[in-house]
Design a protein around this motif. Structure first.
Motif, short mmCIF file in Angstrom:
data_model
loop_
_atom_site.label_atom_id
_atom_site.label_comp_id
_atom_site.label_asym_id
_atom_site.label_seq_id
_atom_site.Cartn_x
_atom_site.Cartn_y
_atom_site.Cartn_z
N ILE A 93 87.11 -45.21 -6.04
CA ILE A 93 86.78 -44.13 -5.10
C ILE A 93 85.48 -44.50 -4.41
CG2 ILE A 93 86.32 -41.65 -4.87
CD1 ILE A 93 87.75 -41.27 -7.59
N PHE A 94 85.43 -44.37 -3.09
CA PHE A 94 84.26 -44.84 -2.35
C PHE A 94 84.05 -43.98 -1.10
CE2 PHE A 94 88.10 -47.11 -1.28
CZ PHE A 94 88.16 -47.01 0.11
N ARG A 95 82.88 -44.13 -0.50
CA ARG A 95 82.61 -43.47 0.77
C ARG A 95 82.77 -44.48 1.90
NH1 ARG A 95 80.80 -38.42 0.30
NH2 ARG A 95 79.65 -37.79 -1.56
N GLN A 96 83.34 -44.02 3.02
CA GLN A 96 83.43 -44.86 4.21
C GLN A 96 83.34 -43.94 5.44
OE1 GLN A 96 86.40 -45.57 6.37
NE2 GLN A 96 87.80 -44.06 5.51
N ARG A 97 82.37 -44.24 6.29
CA ARG A 97 82.07 -43.42 7.48
C ARG A 97 81.89 -41.94 7.12
NH1 ARG A 97 86.58 -44.29 11.67
NH2 ARG A 97 87.85 -44.27 9.78
N GLY A 98 81.27 -41.70 5.98
CA GLY A 98 80.98 -40.33 5.57
C GLY A 98 82.11 -39.63 4.86
N ASN A 99 83.30 -40.24 4.84
CA ASN A 99 84.46 -39.65 4.16
C ASN A 99 84.73 -40.38 2.85
OD1 ASN A 99 85.14 -37.71 6.22
ND2 ASN A 99 85.89 -39.43 7.46
N ILE A 100 85.61 -39.79 2.04
CA ILE A 100 86.03 -40.41 0.80
C ILE A 100 87.29 -41.24 1.02
CG2 ILE A 100 86.99 -39.94 -1.50
CD1 ILE A 100 85.11 -37.58 -1.72
N GLY A 101 87.29 -42.46 0.47
CA GLY A 101 88.47 -43.31 0.47
C GLY A 101 88.85 -43.65 -0.96
N ILE A 102 90.11 -43.95 -1.17
CA ILE A 102 90.59 -44.29 -2.52
C ILE A 102 91.56 -45.46 -2.44
CG2 ILE A 102 91.84 -43.45 -4.57
CD1 ILE A 102 90.77 -40.79 -2.27
N VAL A 103 91.38 -46.42 -3.34
CA VAL A 103 92.36 -47.48 -3.53
C VAL A 103 92.81 -47.42 -4.98
CG1 VAL A 103 92.83 -49.95 -3.51
CG2 VAL A 103 91.39 -48.95 -1.72
N ASP B 67 98.93 -38.98 8.94
CA ASP B 67 97.55 -39.42 8.73
C ASP B 67 96.83 -38.47 7.79
OD1 ASP B 67 98.05 -41.43 10.49
OD2 ASP B 67 96.75 -40.70 12.09
N LEU B 68 95.96 -39.03 6.98
CA LEU B 68 95.22 -38.24 6.01
C LEU B 68 93.97 -37.62 6.65
CD1 LEU B 68 95.43 -40.81 3.09
CD2 LEU B 68 96.64 -38.63 3.19
N LYS B 69 93.68 -36.39 6.25
CA LYS B 69 92.48 -35.71 6.71
C LYS B 69 91.41 -35.79 5.62
CE LYS B 69 94.98 -32.42 9.63
NZ LYS B 69 96.28 -33.06 9.51
N PRO B 70 90.14 -35.50 5.95
CA PRO B 70 89.08 -35.56 4.93
C PRO B 70 89.40 -34.74 3.69
CG PRO B 70 88.09 -35.39 7.10
CD PRO B 70 89.57 -35.23 7.29
N GLN B 71 89.99 -33.55 3.90
CA GLN B 71 90.30 -32.71 2.73
C GLN B 71 91.40 -33.31 1.85
OE1 GLN B 71 90.38 -31.75 5.96
NE2 GLN B 71 92.04 -30.28 6.39
N ASP B 72 92.24 -34.18 2.44
CA ASP B 72 93.29 -34.84 1.64
C ASP B 72 92.68 -35.83 0.65
OD1 ASP B 72 95.44 -33.54 2.93
OD2 ASP B 72 95.36 -34.98 4.58
N THR B 73 91.80 -36.71 1.15
CA THR B 73 91.20 -37.70 0.25
C THR B 73 90.25 -37.02 -0.74
OG1 THR B 73 89.48 -38.22 1.87
CG2 THR B 73 91.46 -39.61 1.87
N GLU B 74 89.60 -35.94 -0.30
CA GLU B 74 88.74 -35.19 -1.24
C GLU B 74 89.58 -34.60 -2.37
OE1 GLU B 74 86.68 -32.35 1.16
OE2 GLU B 74 85.60 -33.90 2.30
N PHE B 75 90.77 -34.09 -2.01
CA PHE B 75 91.66 -33.53 -3.03
C PHE B 75 92.12 -34.61 -4.00
CE2 PHE B 75 96.03 -32.93 -4.49
CZ PHE B 75 95.92 -31.73 -5.17
N ILE B 76 92.50 -35.79 -3.47
CA ILE B 76 92.97 -36.88 -4.34
C ILE B 76 91.86 -37.28 -5.31
CG2 ILE B 76 93.74 -39.28 -4.39
CD1 ILE B 76 95.02 -38.74 -1.60
#
Length: 356
Positions: free
Chosen positions: A89-99, A44-53
């Motif tokens: 790149i988008f925000r979802q529930r306060g975190n960053i998501g990427i498709v 599972d990805l953590k917030p710092q993972d999607t922030e890094f991506i």
């Protein structure tokens, strides 16, 4: 997550020809293949993972994400394989998501993509507006790229593309192609469109008609003798015309219908459908060409009549409705009736299948 792991994931996705990769916090990466979303066995990805991506993608574009961003579009390329991706790149529930959408390595021909051959006739138009429409992820960008590349291979034109972001990379052949990216090469679609008219264009491709200003600029460019291509998130010729006219104030819509009737060359509306094997997808395509009869329907606001004129014009003008194409695919044994009924917006597709 580190750069090596990220690029390995993307290299595998590119090699396996998946269409999309999803990175979201508290989930492993997901892959979409043959229209199905598949959960990977990665951690599972953590917030710092999607922030890094996100930071890695933006660094590749020599940009930084605005602190107050809600969503952002970009592109990403792999150094070794040449794989390219369109990134949301988008925000979802306060975190960053990427498709990340995988961009095919080569631009397919109409035949490769199983698109109607009439597209080769449509791109011969000397001027006017050609619109490719459909829901997100149903082949609009791929179809548009194929049309532009067909012109590139056959005709000596100056082609200007305005994209957000640039997806397919064109190599100038008979035509000269200039590709401009919103946010990097230009501020927005409408200002780039105005500038393009001073760049000696024959053909202008606008990635998407997003707002009134861009729509109006495309209509004006078509009216001044240029061939303009663009896309819309609509499902048919009728909904496309309604969407364009609806962007304008009510007291100007009659004039807009007249202008649109004069410059609209064709609409090409797409849906991807699962084939009979369940292992591939096929395009289902509605093609409307603006005949004098359809021009009259647009001018007078009789849009409900356009569907029947499309079906009647199948032989003479090589037009086709979505149902006509679905029936063809069913008769050839390429798709199931169940899948055809799922995609069709018509209540009487089964009756048409029986009597065709």
């Amino acid at each position: 997550m580190d750069i090596k792991t990220l690029n390995q994931i993307l290299e595998i996705a590119f090699a396996k020809r998946v269409s999309d990769i999803h990175f979201e916090v508290d989930n492993p990466p997901f892959f979409r293949a043959h229209g199905q979303l598949l959960r990977s066995k990665l951690p599972d990805l953590k917030p710092q993972d999607t922030e890094f991506i996100a930071a890695t993608i933006m660094a590749k574009n020599k940009r930084k994400l605005p602190e107050d961003f809600s969503e952002f579009d970009a592109s990403y390329a792999l150094a070794n394989s040449g794989g390219r991706f369109r990134v949301s790149i988008f925000r979802q529930r306060g975190n960053i998501g990427i498709v990340m959408r995988v961009i095919p390595p080569e631009i397919g021909t109409f035949q490769d993509l199983k698109l109607p051959g009439v597209l080769a006739e449509i791109v011969k138009a000397p001027n006017g507006l050609v619109l490719v429409t459909g829901p997100t992820g149903n082949g609009k960008s791929t179809t548009l790229a194929s049309m532009i590349n067909h012109i590139n291979e056959k005709y000596a034109y100056n082609i200007i593309t305005i994209e957000d972001p640039i997806e397919f990379l064109f190599k100038s052949q008979k035509s000269c192609i200039i590709q401009r990216e919103v946010g990097i090469d230009t501020q927005n679609f409408s200002s780039a469109l105005k500038a393009s008219l001073r760049m000696d264009p024959d053909v202008i491709m606008v990635g998407e008609l997003r707002d009134l200003e861009t729509i109006d600029a495309c209509i004006k460019a078509s009216e001044t003798g240029h061939l303009v291509f663009s896309t819309l998130h609509t499902q048919s010729a009728v909904s496309t015309i309604n969407r364009i006219v609806g962007h304008f104030p009510p007291d100007t819509q009659g004039i807009i219908r007249q202008r649109l009737a004069d410059i609209l060359v064709a609409t090409v509306s797409l849906r991807l459908i699962e084939d009979k094997s369940g292992e591939a997808v096929l395009p289902v395509v509605e093609v409307m060409r603006t005949t004098t009869t359809i021009q009259a329907c647009i001018r007078e606001g009789n849009l409900d009549e356009i569907g029947s004129h499309i079906e009647k014009g199948s032989a003479q003008y090589q037009m086709q409705s979505m149902d006509q194409h679905l029936i063809q695919l069913c008769k050839k044994g390429l798709i199931t009736v169940r899948e055809a009924k799922r995609v069709s917006t018509s209540m009487d597709l089964e009756r048409k299948l029986t009597f065709t």
